[in-house]
Write a protein that holds these residues in place. Structure first.
Motif, PDB file in Angstrom:
ATOM      1  N   PHE A 195       3.330  12.044   3.892  1.00  0.00           N
ATOM      2  CA  PHE A 195       1.927  12.383   3.714  1.00  0.00           C
ATOM      3  C   PHE A 195       1.176  12.433   5.085  1.00  0.00           C
ATOM      4  O   PHE A 195       1.901  11.895   5.870  1.00  0.00           O
ATOM      5  N   ARG A 196       0.042  12.856   5.032  1.00  0.00           N
ATOM      6  CA  ARG A 196      -0.660  12.855   6.250  1.00  0.00           C
ATOM      7  C   ARG A 196      -1.339  11.577   6.608  1.00  0.00           C
ATOM      8  O   ARG A 196      -1.915  10.763   5.863  1.00  0.00           O
ATOM      9  N   ASP A 197      -1.034  10.948   7.913  1.00  0.00           N
ATOM     10  CA  ASP A 197      -1.741   9.761   8.234  1.00  0.00           C
ATOM     11  C   ASP A 197      -3.167   9.718   8.190  1.00  0.00           C
ATOM     12  O   ASP A 197      -3.716  10.825   8.630  1.00  0.00           O
ATOM     13  N   ILE A 198      -3.804   8.707   7.619  1.00  0.00           N
ATOM     14  CA  ILE A 198      -5.242   8.667   7.623  1.00  0.00           C
ATOM     15  C   ILE A 198      -6.044   8.831   8.938  1.00  0.00           C
ATOM     16  O   ILE A 198      -7.246   8.953   8.983  1.00  0.00           O
TER      17      ILE A 198
ATOM     18  N   LEU B 246       3.690  10.843   7.783  1.00  0.00           N
ATOM     19  CA  LEU B 246       4.394   9.617   7.494  1.00  0.00           C
ATOM     20  C   LEU B 246       5.245   9.814   6.551  1.00  0.00           C
ATOM     21  O   LEU B 246       5.044  10.383   5.486  1.00  0.00           O
TER      22      LEU B 246
ATOM     23  N   HIS C 216       6.685   8.042  11.780  1.00  0.00           N
ATOM     24  CA  HIS C 216       5.655   8.923  11.846  1.00  0.00           C
ATOM     25  C   HIS C 216       6.280  10.203  12.790  1.00  0.00           C
ATOM     26  O   HIS C 216       7.265  10.191  13.503  1.00  0.00           O
TER      27      HIS C 216
ATOM     28  N   CYS D 122       4.245  -3.521  16.807  1.00  0.00           N
ATOM     29  CA  CYS D 122       2.930  -3.158  16.308  1.00  0.00           C
ATOM     30  C   CYS D 122       2.929  -2.485  15.092  1.00  0.00           C
ATOM     31  O   CYS D 122       2.216  -1.474  14.849  1.00  0.00           O
TER      32      CYS D 122
ATOM     33  N   ILE E  20       0.700  -1.342  -0.016  1.00  0.00           N
ATOM     34  CA  ILE E  20       0.165   0.085  -0.093  1.00  0.00           C
ATOM     35  C   ILE E  20       0.831   1.196   0.112  1.00  0.00           C
ATOM     36  O   ILE E  20       0.497   2.199  -0.732  1.00  0.00           O
ATOM     37  N   PHE E  21       1.876   1.318   0.659  1.00  0.00           N
ATOM     38  CA  PHE E  21       2.944   2.557   0.728  1.00  0.00           C
ATOM     39  C   PHE E  21       3.936   2.678  -0.447  1.00  0.00           C
ATOM     40  O   PHE E  21       3.923   3.894  -0.974  1.00  0.00           O
TER      41      PHE E  21
ATOM     42  N   SER F 210       1.961  -2.246  11.395  1.00  0.00           N
ATOM     43  CA  SER F 210       0.801  -2.633  10.632  1.00  0.00           C
ATOM     44  C   SER F 210       0.769  -2.788   9.274  1.00  0.00           C
ATOM     45  O   SER F 210       0.568  -3.607   8.391  1.00  0.00           O
ATOM     46  N   VAL F 211       1.886  -1.684   8.888  1.00  0.00           N
ATOM     47  CA  VAL F 211       2.020  -1.666   7.078  1.00  0.00           C
ATOM     48  C   VAL F 211       3.583  -2.071   6.993  1.00  0.00           C
ATOM     49  O   VAL F 211       4.479  -1.334   7.624  1.00  0.00           O
TER      50      VAL F 211
ATOM     51  N   HIS G 275       8.377   3.086   7.757  1.00  0.00           N
ATOM     52  CA  HIS G 275       7.725   4.392   7.696  1.00  0.00           C
ATOM     53  C   HIS G 275       8.212   4.853   9.078  1.00  0.00           C
ATOM     54  O   HIS G 275       8.260   4.399   9.928  1.00  0.00           O
TER      55      HIS G 275
ATOM     56  N   ASN H  64       7.607   2.107  14.210  1.00  0.00           N
ATOM     57  CA  ASN H  64       7.261   0.824  14.714  1.00  0.00           C
ATOM     58  C   ASN H  64       7.927  -0.436  13.930  1.00  0.00           C
ATOM     59  O   ASN H  64       7.925  -0.413  12.644  1.00  0.00           O
TER      60      ASN H  64
HETATM   61  P1  5GP Z   1       2.074   1.307  11.800  1.00  0.00           P
HETATM   62  O1  5GP Z   1       1.030   0.976  12.687  1.00  0.00           O
HETATM   63  O2  5GP Z   1       2.552   0.350  10.672  1.00  0.00           O
HETATM   64  O3  5GP Z   1       3.425   1.932  12.532  1.00  0.00           O
HETATM   65  O4  5GP Z   1       1.699   2.508  11.127  1.00  0.00           O
HETATM   66  C1  5GP Z   1       0.899   2.689   9.756  1.00  0.00           C
HETATM   67  C2  5GP Z   1       0.119   3.710   9.576  1.00  0.00           C
HETATM   68  O5  5GP Z   1      -0.371   3.988   8.417  1.00  0.00           O
HETATM   69  C3  5GP Z   1      -1.228   3.862  10.518  1.00  0.00           C
HETATM   70  O6  5GP Z   1      -0.920   5.146  11.734  1.00  0.00           O
HETATM   71  C4  5GP Z   1      -2.322   4.126   9.695  1.00  0.00           C
HETATM   72  O7  5GP Z   1      -3.230   4.999  10.095  1.00  0.00           O
HETATM   73  C5  5GP Z   1      -1.745   4.472   8.435  1.00  0.00           C
HETATM   74  N1  5GP Z   1      -2.239   4.214   7.248  1.00  0.00           N
HETATM   75  C6  5GP Z   1      -2.541   2.947   6.876  1.00  0.00           C
HETATM   76  N2  5GP Z   1      -3.017   2.788   5.541  1.00  0.00           N
HETATM   77  C7  5GP Z   1      -3.209   4.024   5.202  1.00  0.00           C
HETATM   78  C8  5GP Z   1      -3.648   4.915   4.024  1.00  0.00           C
HETATM   79  O8  5GP Z   1      -4.239   4.228   3.111  1.00  0.00           O
HETATM   80  N3  5GP Z   1      -3.394   6.257   3.789  1.00  0.00           N
HETATM   81  C9  5GP Z   1      -2.840   6.937   4.975  1.00  0.00           C
HETATM   82  N4  5GP Z   1      -2.569   8.114   4.702  1.00  0.00           N
HETATM   83  N5  5GP Z   1      -2.165   6.435   5.885  1.00  0.00           N
HETATM   84  C10 5GP Z   1      -2.526   5.015   6.034  1.00  0.00           C
END
Ligand code: 5GP
Ligand code: ZN
Length: 112
Positions: free
Chosen positions: A27-30, A39, A100, A91, A4-5, A93-94, A98, A85
């Motif tokens: 880009f801005r976190d969703i 991010l 933050h 934790c 996705i990223f 998730s992507v 990245h 992360n």
């Molecule tokens: P992680 O939990 O992996 O450290 O952070 C992943 C971040 O990516 C989360 O804060 C989540 O809100 C953000 N995120 C996930 N999918 C998308 C997306 O499609 N667009 C944007 N802008 N942020 C996303």
């Protein structure tokens, strides 16, 4: 690759861009966790900080050289926090490394 990223960095998935150059994209976190939540990612796919090595660390350097510019652009003159992360316990998730960038208020002292 179905990342996705990677797709966001290539503009295939829309995002709210904050900064872009040949090596990185921001880009801005969703789902913002602070008034400012950005991010910062390398355009190259690196899974996490745990996969940084001598071959790919140029991208990491580019991320950190851009962070002060991104913070200034976002108005974070009072300071901010940079977090990445890593893996299951972190934790993450992507699975595209990245960073933050969080700020816009006094952040909690506790980091977990
Ligand atoms: P992680 O939990 O992996 O450290 O952070 C992943 C971040 O990516 C989360 O804060 C989540 O809100 C953000 N995120 C996930 N999918 C998308 C997306 O499609 N667009 C944007 N802008 N942020 C996303
Ligand atoms: Zn990727």
């Amino acid at each position: 690759m179905d990342c996705i990223f990677c797709k966001i960095a290539r503009g295939e998935i829309p995002s709210e861009e904050v900064y872009s150059d040949e090596k990185i994209f921001a880009f801005r976190d969703i789902n913002p966790q602070a008034p400012v939540h950005i991010l910062v990612i390398p355009r190259d796919h690196i899974e996490s900080c745990d996969k940084i090595n001598a071959e790919n660390s140029d991208s990491v350097r580019a991320v950190f050289e851009a962070i002060p510019k991104i913070a200034a652009k976002a108005g974070l003159s009072g300071g901010y926090r940079v977090i990445s992360n890593v893996g299951e316990d972190g934790c993450q998730s992507v699975k595209h490394m990245h960073f933050h960038v969080l700020g816009g208020k006094k952040l909690p002292e506790n980091m977990g």
